[in-house]
Design a protein around this motif. Structure first.
Motif, short mmCIF file in Angstrom:
data_model
loop_
_atom_site.label_atom_id
_atom_site.label_comp_id
_atom_site.label_asym_id
_atom_site.label_seq_id
_atom_site.Cartn_x
_atom_site.Cartn_y
_atom_site.Cartn_z
N ALA A 146 30.33 28.45 27.47
CA ALA A 146 31.48 29.18 27.63
C ALA A 146 32.62 28.49 27.08
CB ALA A 146 31.44 29.69 29.18
N LEU A 147 32.95 27.23 27.37
CA LEU A 147 34.22 26.66 27.06
C LEU A 147 34.48 26.19 25.52
CD1 LEU A 147 35.01 24.85 30.37
CD2 LEU A 147 35.62 27.10 29.80
N LYS A 148 33.43 26.72 24.79
CA LYS A 148 33.45 26.06 23.47
C LYS A 148 34.18 26.96 22.52
CE LYS A 148 30.60 22.47 23.51
NZ LYS A 148 31.17 21.14 23.15
N THR A 149 34.66 28.28 23.02
CA THR A 149 35.39 29.19 22.41
C THR A 149 36.64 29.51 23.18
OG1 THR A 149 34.29 31.04 23.21
CG2 THR A 149 33.17 29.85 21.26
N ILE A 150 37.73 30.10 22.58
CA ILE A 150 38.83 30.42 23.20
C ILE A 150 38.47 31.70 24.13
CG2 ILE A 150 41.21 31.61 23.10
CD1 ILE A 150 41.67 29.69 21.01
N ALA A 151 37.71 32.57 23.36
CA ALA A 151 37.20 33.79 23.92
C ALA A 151 36.60 33.62 25.48
CB ALA A 151 36.41 34.93 23.28
N GLY A 152 35.64 32.82 25.33
CA GLY A 152 34.81 32.45 26.67
C GLY A 152 35.74 31.82 27.62
N ALA A 153 36.59 30.98 27.10
CA ALA A 153 37.43 30.11 28.38
C ALA A 153 38.33 30.95 28.96
CB ALA A 153 38.10 28.76 27.67
N VAL A 154 39.21 31.79 27.86
CA VAL A 154 40.03 33.08 28.33
C VAL A 154 39.27 33.88 29.45
CG1 VAL A 154 41.46 35.10 27.92
CG2 VAL A 154 41.49 32.86 26.54
N SER A 155 38.17 34.40 29.12
CA SER A 155 37.39 35.26 30.06
C SER A 155 37.17 34.44 31.33
CB SER A 155 35.87 35.79 29.64
OG SER A 155 35.27 36.57 30.29
N ILE A 156 36.78 33.38 31.49
CA ILE A 156 36.42 32.85 32.60
C ILE A 156 37.79 32.56 33.32
CG2 ILE A 156 35.74 30.47 33.90
CD1 ILE A 156 33.77 30.17 31.59
N LEU A 157 38.77 32.15 32.61
CA LEU A 157 40.18 32.09 33.30
C LEU A 157 40.62 33.35 34.07
CD1 LEU A 157 42.23 30.00 33.88
CD2 LEU A 157 43.51 30.27 31.70
N HIS A 158 40.53 34.32 33.28
CA HIS A 158 40.82 35.77 33.72
C HIS A 158 40.13 36.26 34.86
CE1 HIS A 158 42.53 39.99 33.84
NE2 HIS A 158 41.53 40.43 33.31
N MET A 159 38.92 35.89 34.96
CA MET A 159 38.21 36.24 36.19
C MET A 159 38.38 35.50 37.24
SD MET A 159 34.40 37.22 34.75
CE MET A 159 34.22 36.03 33.51
N SER A 160 38.83 34.27 37.02
CA SER A 160 39.03 32.93 38.15
C SER A 160 40.61 33.44 38.84
CB SER A 160 39.42 31.60 37.44
OG SER A 160 38.07 31.20 37.04
N GLU A 161 41.31 34.38 38.26
CA GLU A 161 42.53 34.70 38.69
C GLU A 161 42.14 35.33 40.25
OE1 GLU A 161 45.10 35.59 34.68
OE2 GLU A 161 44.42 37.28 35.96
N ASN A 162 41.04 36.18 40.27
CA ASN A 162 40.48 36.82 41.50
C ASN A 162 39.76 36.01 42.74
OD1 ASN A 162 41.50 39.21 40.40
ND2 ASN A 162 39.35 39.27 39.18
N PHE A 163 40.03 34.42 42.32
CA PHE A 163 38.93 33.69 43.12
C PHE A 163 40.07 32.40 43.50
CE2 PHE A 163 35.57 35.73 40.65
CZ PHE A 163 34.88 36.51 41.53
N LEU A 164 41.20 32.56 43.41
CA LEU A 164 41.87 31.42 43.78
C LEU A 164 42.08 31.29 45.39
CD1 LEU A 164 45.03 31.99 41.57
CD2 LEU A 164 43.37 30.45 41.28
N PRO A 165 42.15 30.45 45.92
CA PRO A 165 42.26 28.98 45.55
C PRO A 165 41.05 28.23 45.07
CG PRO A 165 42.43 28.80 47.79
CD PRO A 165 41.94 30.43 47.53
N ILE A 166 39.75 28.84 45.46
CA ILE A 166 38.68 28.05 45.14
C ILE A 166 38.55 27.94 43.55
CG2 ILE A 166 36.92 29.86 44.73
CD1 ILE A 166 34.85 28.42 46.45
N ALA A 167 38.96 28.59 42.98
CA ALA A 167 39.04 28.35 41.25
C ALA A 167 39.97 27.01 41.05
CB ALA A 167 39.51 29.43 40.69
N GLU A 168 40.80 26.86 41.71
CA GLU A 168 41.64 25.70 41.42
C GLU A 168 40.91 24.39 41.98
OE1 GLU A 168 44.15 25.29 39.91
OE2 GLU A 168 45.31 27.34 39.96
N ARG A 169 40.50 24.68 43.14
CA ARG A 169 39.76 23.57 43.87
C ARG A 169 38.53 22.76 43.06
NH1 ARG A 169 38.73 25.66 48.62
NH2 ARG A 169 36.59 26.26 48.44
N THR A 170 37.66 23.77 42.45
CA THR A 170 36.71 23.45 41.72
C THR A 170 37.10 22.78 40.29
OG1 THR A 170 36.43 25.72 40.98
CG2 THR A 170 35.05 24.87 42.67
N LYS A 171 38.37 22.93 40.06
CA LYS A 171 39.01 22.58 38.79
C LYS A 171 38.54 23.27 37.41
CE LYS A 171 39.41 17.53 40.25
NZ LYS A 171 40.93 17.76 40.48
N VAL A 172 37.98 24.61 37.82
CA VAL A 172 37.59 25.61 36.72
C VAL A 172 38.84 25.76 35.97
CG1 VAL A 172 36.49 27.56 36.27
CG2 VAL A 172 35.42 26.23 37.89
#
Length: 497
Positions: A146-172
């Motif tokens: 997933a993190l090998k492409t910008i599109a994949g990394a952005v997709s995960i990052l965008h979805m992670s906006e709904n899972f704060l603060p656990i997304a920060e805690r896991t360092k994703v």
């Protein structure tokens, strides 16, 4: 008729409720299919909101540290019911985690990896409880796929906006940001061959224009991010050394999407919802703080658009002044439309925001004097580069003629703007004459004293023969004062010679 409508509403409400129940129970039905194949009765129910999963303790406690602790710490040795709250991803995520516990295959992809990683963190599905557990599997997929492409990394990052603060805690979040910054920097390295080692500004500008489409194909992905996350991505990119032309392209694309809905090119300020206005204000102030410091990194047109929006939603004074200074630095490349900023006022003020343009021009003139002026033997300033000053002078003359038609434009504002036009940029005063002519005709009620003040900003000695002839015959149109008619009439014979 009323009863019929009421009955219809009740039936529709019942249908919606039934569908909701069916959706909520879909996970339970699938779970029932799993456990029926085990031929072992379920011994624990896990409830998430309105969804209940009938499962077995052993597969759960063997991989889920959280559930193992709940079971072991319960006073009831035969605990058969667990209620979970705030599970990242809800019933859908828990269903996938339960499948993993049962060894049932399912596809891990970019769309569900974020949810899987966070539910695994919540349930403590780590190597401490089982080798090859879900946390490790999810991390491996992120790193290797997933993190090998910008599109994949952005997709995960965008979805992670709904899972704060656990997304920060896991360092994703930080891992996604680092991946995006690195890949973007790496991609930009393929574009550097277009640059010239000579350092010529023209070559650099051409190279940046050539490379911009290459940036845009991945920069568009970043526009889905929330502004605070987007800011962190941009800062990481700049820390990596991403070139200013690439940063500028990303900012423009993000601004185009985020500022939709603002009628910044209309006349007058239309009221918008307070929440929406606040969101736009935060976006604008953040974008302005991220603008590259290099001169000509952003077009004047784009900077003008940001300034219009900043005035419209009333950002901080510092934000607006920053944009004004940036436009002033590139005023020689501006066109008339860049300066025709509407006055977003409910009070019936001038049509255009003249005060803002006056500050921009003043900033330009002060900057030119600081950067280019030198002292002569007589301690007098030499002028800055003539070509740039000429362009700015002509631009201000056009602006003056445009605002002259505004019936609400007071004499002092007109005069102040006229006096800002650099003297050395006016080989003739024909442009000034035209602006004054327009202004006086648009303001027929001016007193003789006011008309004389308006005319005083023009030097009749610098009028062309055609302008003098027009001015001498212009008294019937309310242009010239008697003294001016005489002056231009006296000039005509001299011009003929």
């Amino acid at each position: 008729m009323v009863d019929h409508v009421h009955e219809t509403i009740i039936r529709a409400s019942s249908d919606v409720s039934q569908k909701k129940k069916e959706l909520l129970s879909s996970a339970m039905k699938r779970t029932s299919e799993w456990i029926s194949s085990q031929e072992i009765p379920s011994d624990i129910n896990v409830q998430l909101g309105e969804a209940t999963f009938s499962l077995h303790k052993f597969p759960l406690v063997s991989k889920c540290g959280y559930i193992r602790k709940v079971v072991s710490e319960s006073s009831d040795a035969g605990v058969s019911f667990i209620q979970l709250s705030d599970v990242p991803g809800g019933a859908e995520a828990f269903e996938l985690a339960a499948k993993f516990c049962y060894g049932i295959n399912f596809e891990i992809n970019v769309e569900n990896i974020a949810m899987l990683r966070y539910v695994a963190e919540y349930l403590e599905m780590t190597e401490d409880y089982s080798v090859g557990n879900l946390v490790g599997r999810a991390d491996s997929y992120m790193n290797e796929v997933a993190l090998k492409t910008i599109a994949g990394a952005v997709s995960i990052l965008h979805m992670s906006e709904n899972f704060l603060p656990i997304a920060e805690r896991t360092k994703v979040v930080s891992r996604c940001i680092d991946a995006i910054a690195y890949i973007a920097w790496k991609e930009s390295q393929f574009c550097t061959s277009a640059r010239s080692d000579s350092g010529s500004e023209e070559v650099m500008s051409s190279a940046a224009s050539h490379q911009r489409p290459v940036v845009e194909w991945w920069a568009e992905d970043l526009t889905v991010l929330r502004i605070d996350i987007f800011q962190r991505v941009l800062i990481a990119m700049m820390a990596r050394g991403l070139k200013h032309y690439a940063i500028g392209t990303i900012l423009m694309l993000y601004a185009q999407k985020s500022l939709r809905g603002l009628d910044i090119f209309g006349k007058g300020r239309k009221k918008i919802e307070l929440q929406q206005e606040h969101e736009k204000r935060v976006v604008l102030e953040t974008l302005v703080s991220l603008l590259p410091r290099e001169k000509n990194a952003m077009s004047v047109s784009f900077l003008s658009t940001l300034l219009r929006a900043s005035i419209y939603v009333e950002t901080t004074v510092a934000c607006k002044l920053d944009l004004e200074k940036r436009i002033a630095m590139q005023l020689g490349h501006a066109v008339l439309d860049d300066l025709l900023i509407p006055s977003y006022s409910y009070t019936g003020d001038t049509l255009f925001d003249v005060d803002t343009v006056q500050r921009i021009v003043t900033n330009y003139l002060e900057s030119e004097m600081r950067n280019h002026a030198v002292y002569s033997a007589d301690d007098e300033y030499f002028s800055p580069p003539q070509s740039d000053v000429d362009r700015v002078g002509q631009l201000i003359e056009k602006y003056l003629a445009e605002i002259a038609t505004d019936r609400n434009l007071p004499v002092p504002k007109f005069i102040k703007m006229a006096e800002l036009i650099p003297e050395q940029s006016r080989p003739t005063d024909d442009g000034m004459y035209r602006s004054i002519d327009i202004y006086l005709k648009a303001h027929p009620a001016l007193s003789d004293m006011e008309r004389k003040k308006v005319c005083s900003v023009m030097d009749c000695q610098k009028l062309s023969r055609e302008a003098c002839a027009h001015a001498a015959q212009n008294d019937s149109n309310g242009f010239a004062m008697p003294w001016m008619v005489v002056e231009v009439a006296n000039l005509l014979p001299l011009m003929a010679n």
